[in-house]
Design an enzyme around this catalytic site. Structure first.
Site, PDB file in Angstrom:
ATOM      1  N   HIS A 165      12.549  -1.647   0.379  1.00  0.00           N
ATOM      2  CA  HIS A 165      12.854  -0.514  -0.494  1.00  0.00           C
ATOM      3  C   HIS A 165      14.007  -0.923  -1.405  1.00  0.00           C
ATOM      4  O   HIS A 165      14.982  -1.515  -0.935  1.00  0.00           O
ATOM      5  CB  HIS A 165      13.340   0.699   0.312  1.00  0.00           C
ATOM      6  N   HIS A 170       7.699  -4.610   3.714  1.00  0.00           N
ATOM      7  CA  HIS A 170       8.128  -4.203   2.366  1.00  0.00           C
ATOM      8  C   HIS A 170       9.628  -3.947   2.348  1.00  0.00           C
ATOM      9  O   HIS A 170      10.212  -3.572   3.364  1.00  0.00           O
ATOM     10  CB  HIS A 170       7.387  -2.946   1.900  1.00  0.00           C
TER      11      HIS A 170
HETATM   12  P1  AMP Z   1       8.633   2.797   5.530  1.00  0.00           P
HETATM   13  O1  AMP Z   1       9.032   4.050   6.214  1.00  0.00           O
HETATM   14  O2  AMP Z   1       9.743   1.816   5.395  1.00  0.00           O
HETATM   15  O3  AMP Z   1       7.379   2.201   6.152  1.00  0.00           O
HETATM   16  O4  AMP Z   1       8.288   3.224   4.040  1.00  0.00           O
HETATM   17  C1  AMP Z   1       7.017   3.507   3.567  1.00  0.00           C
HETATM   18  C2  AMP Z   1       7.172   4.077   2.180  1.00  0.00           C
HETATM   19  O5  AMP Z   1       5.929   3.998   1.520  1.00  0.00           O
HETATM   20  C3  AMP Z   1       7.595   5.553   2.141  1.00  0.00           C
HETATM   21  O6  AMP Z   1       8.850   5.664   1.469  1.00  0.00           O
HETATM   22  C4  AMP Z   1       6.469   6.240   1.379  1.00  0.00           C
HETATM   23  O7  AMP Z   1       6.931   7.234   0.495  1.00  0.00           O
HETATM   24  C5  AMP Z   1       5.819   5.079   0.639  1.00  0.00           C
HETATM   25  N1  AMP Z   1       4.406   5.228   0.342  1.00  0.00           N
HETATM   26  C6  AMP Z   1       3.411   5.600   1.181  1.00  0.00           C
HETATM   27  N2  AMP Z   1       2.224   5.593   0.542  1.00  0.00           N
HETATM   28  C7  AMP Z   1       2.475   5.170  -0.720  1.00  0.00           C
HETATM   29  C8  AMP Z   1       1.647   4.943  -1.873  1.00  0.00           C
HETATM   30  N3  AMP Z   1       0.332   5.153  -1.843  1.00  0.00           N
HETATM   31  N4  AMP Z   1       2.238   4.525  -3.021  1.00  0.00           N
HETATM   32  C9  AMP Z   1       3.580   4.322  -3.056  1.00  0.00           C
HETATM   33  N5  AMP Z   1       4.397   4.515  -2.010  1.00  0.00           N
HETATM   34  C10 AMP Z   1       3.859   4.939  -0.855  1.00  0.00           C
END
Ligand code: AMP
Ligand code: ZN
Length: 137
Positions: free
Chosen positions: A102, A100
């Site tokens: 950001h 993903h």
């Molecule tokens: P990463 O650390 O790059 O893997 O980012 C994962 C991101 O996913 C974090 O910023 C979380 O806040 C976000 N996240 C986790 N669960 C959910 C969810 N159910 N809906 C939206 N965002 C989420």
């Protein structure tokens, strides 16, 4: 698809999300733990853990959605700038093992520190790194 993966569950509609965009290959929704309000995620529908594992055609589709979402987030939040981030593996801060991007809106006074302190190369070291990386390209 991975049964355990939270983003796969969002893709399948098994858990809710604040969806911004969806097409056959890519979905975008708001991050529920935003760095700034309006922080969005752009996620491939197929489950790949790492950027380096996914087909380049899918990555191309993702980055076009990143561009579209970034423009909309900037406009809607009246941001002064934005960051695009992609974390790979735990050591780099990846919490969700499903590729993903950001898209983080930035404001001149938001106090976020997304820059890192600079390290220094020893003499000749930068050439060694250049050669090492180029040799496996
Ligand atoms: P990463 O650390 O790059 O893997 O980012 C994962 C991101 O996913 C974090 O910023 C979380 O806040 C976000 N996240 C986790 N669960 C959910 C969810 N159910 N809906 C939206 N965002 C989420
Ligand atoms: Zn997944």
């Amino acid at each position: 698809m991975s049964d355990e993966c939270i983003f796969c569950k969002i893709v399948k509609g098994e858990i809710p999300s604040y969806k911004l965009y969806e097409d056959d290959d890519v979905i975008s929704f708001l991050d529920i733990g935003p760095a700034n309000k309006g922080h969005a995620l752009v996620v491939s529908k197929l489950h790949y853990e790492l950027l380096t594992e996914m087909p380049s055609e899918l990555l191309q589709k993702m980055i076009i959605v990143v561009q579209k979402i970034a423009a909309a987030v900037m406009k809607a939040t009246k941001a002064d700038g934005f960051n695009v981030l992609n974390n790979n593996k735990k050591a780099a801060g990846q919490l969700v093992a499903h590729v993903h991007f950001h898209v983080v809106p930035r404001f001149s006074d938001d106090g976020l520190k997304l820059v890192w302190p600079n390290k220094e190369y020893k003499e000749k070291e930068i050439e060694e790194y250049m050669d090492k990386i180029k040799s496996v390209l």
